[in-house]
Design an enzyme around this catalytic site. Structure first.
Site, PDB file in Angstrom:
ATOM      1  N   GLY A  63       0.693 -10.273   3.252  1.00 38.89           N
ATOM      2  CA  GLY A  63       0.670  -9.351   2.122  1.00 38.89           C
ATOM      3  C   GLY A  63      -0.127  -8.115   2.467  1.00 38.89           C
ATOM      4  O   GLY A  63      -0.378  -7.838   3.640  1.00 38.89           O
ATOM      5  N   ASN A  64      -0.519  -7.342   1.463  1.00 41.46           N
ATOM      6  CA  ASN A  64      -1.357  -6.156   1.704  1.00 41.46           C
ATOM      7  C   ASN A  64      -2.198  -5.860   0.481  1.00 41.46           C
ATOM      8  O   ASN A  64      -2.093  -6.540  -0.541  1.00 41.46           O
ATOM      9  CB  ASN A  64      -0.488  -4.966   2.124  1.00 41.46           C
ATOM     10  CG  ASN A  64       0.480  -4.566   1.038  1.00 41.46           C
ATOM     11  OD1 ASN A  64       0.075  -4.084  -0.020  1.00 41.46           O
ATOM     12  ND2 ASN A  64       1.770  -4.797   1.271  1.00 41.46           N
ATOM     13  N   ARG A  65      -3.051  -4.841   0.571  1.00 46.14           N
ATOM     14  CA  ARG A  65      -4.060  -4.588  -0.447  1.00 46.14           C
ATOM     15  C   ARG A  65      -3.577  -3.779  -1.656  1.00 46.14           C
ATOM     16  O   ARG A  65      -4.383  -3.361  -2.478  1.00 46.14           O
ATOM     17  CB  ARG A  65      -5.243  -3.838   0.168  1.00 46.14           C
ATOM     18  CG  ARG A  65      -6.028  -4.644   1.163  1.00 46.14           C
ATOM     19  CD  ARG A  65      -7.175  -3.807   1.695  1.00 46.14           C
ATOM     20  NE  ARG A  65      -7.903  -4.503   2.727  1.00 46.14           N
ATOM     21  CZ  ARG A  65      -8.813  -5.448   2.497  1.00 46.14           C
ATOM     22  NH1 ARG A  65      -9.110  -5.792   1.262  1.00 46.14           N
ATOM     23  NH2 ARG A  65      -9.431  -6.024   3.501  1.00 46.14           N
TER      24      ARG A  65
ATOM     25  N   ALA B  22       4.041  -0.808  -1.775  1.00 44.20           N
ATOM     26  CA  ALA B  22       3.577  -0.961  -0.391  1.00 44.20           C
ATOM     27  C   ALA B  22       4.378  -2.104   0.218  1.00 44.20           C
ATOM     28  O   ALA B  22       3.988  -3.275   0.148  1.00 44.20           O
ATOM     29  CB  ALA B  22       2.087  -1.267  -0.373  1.00 44.20           C
TER      30      ALA B  22
END
Ligand code: C5P
Length: 216
Positions: free
Chosen positions: A21-23, A88
């Site tokens: 995943g990402n922030r 994102a």
């Protein structure tokens, strides 16, 4: 008008319990969707997993992976006049998903990653989208040059660029400081809350749409 907004991160599964995943918190995209709805537009928000409430008056389509987001966008882009890609999205995803939870045994584990679909990048080329197309560029270096390259490569009308190496703005923050990169000019906006900034962005996007419609 019909407006599509993508927001949030994607989750690319590794096995039944793990993902890449990402922030991204999704805040900027959700604020933009809410601001368009407040202006009286019909908004479809396609979102990866976030902890945010769905904004009032917005149609909501939750997804998890880049593949699912791509499918949702492909289904709906045809009836949109404006599309804003604030998600994102993973650039790479595991080449295969393990059916069972991967056990720890060996000292090292190699994951093979393959390119995820570039959702924004296929809007014009694959879906023939002719409306106003807006992307984001979160960069840690060469902000304007990278945003300009994205503007051309993804055939966007506007790239909203932010320097994610600056502390206190961008990912996971309530504030953001962005530069609007158009084909013929750039405009730097001052640091603002994502809520206030969303209003300015929506105004700029609607103005761009009006100009574009007048010349076509
Ligand atoms: O290439 P990069 O990921 O930096 O481009 C950012 C822009 O492209 C954002 O608007 C993002 O939502 C969109 N994007 C996408 N699908 C991807 C990667 C990025 O729609 N796989």
């Amino acid at each position: 008008m019909n407006i599509l907004v993508t927001a949030g991160p994607t989750r690319e599964p590794i096995d039944p319990v793990r993902f890449i995943g990402n922030r991204s918190s999704g805040k900027m995209g959700y604020e933009i969707a809410a601001a368009f709805a407040r202006e009286g537009h019909t908004v479809l928000l396609v979102s990866g997993p976030t902890s945010l409430d769905v904004p009032d008056g917005v149609d909501f389509l939750p997804v998890e992976t880049a593949g699912e987001m791509h499918e949702a966008v492909s289904t709906h882009i045809g009836r949109m006049q404006v599309a804003v890609f604030a998600a994102a999205v993973a650039d790479y995803m595991p080449s295969k998903v393990a059916k069972e939870k991967i056990k720890k045994s060996a000292e090292a584990l190699t994951l093979e990653l393959v390119r995820a679909p570039d959702i924004l990048g296929t809007c014009r080329s694959k879906h023939g989208f002719a409306g106003t197309l807006v992307g984001f560029a979160a960069e840690t270096e060469n902000l304007i040059a990278n945003a300009r390259e994205k503007l051309t490569r993804k055939q966007c009308d506007l790239i909203i660029a932010n320097d994610v190496s600056k502390p206190g703005i961008g990912f996971e923050s309530d504030q953001n400081e962005v530069t609007l990169v158009y084909p013929d000019r750039i405009e730097q906006l001052p640091l603002a809350s994502k809520h206030d900034l969303a209003h300015q962005l929506v105004r700029a996007i609607l103005m761009l749409h009006t100009e574009k419609s007048a010349t076509h």
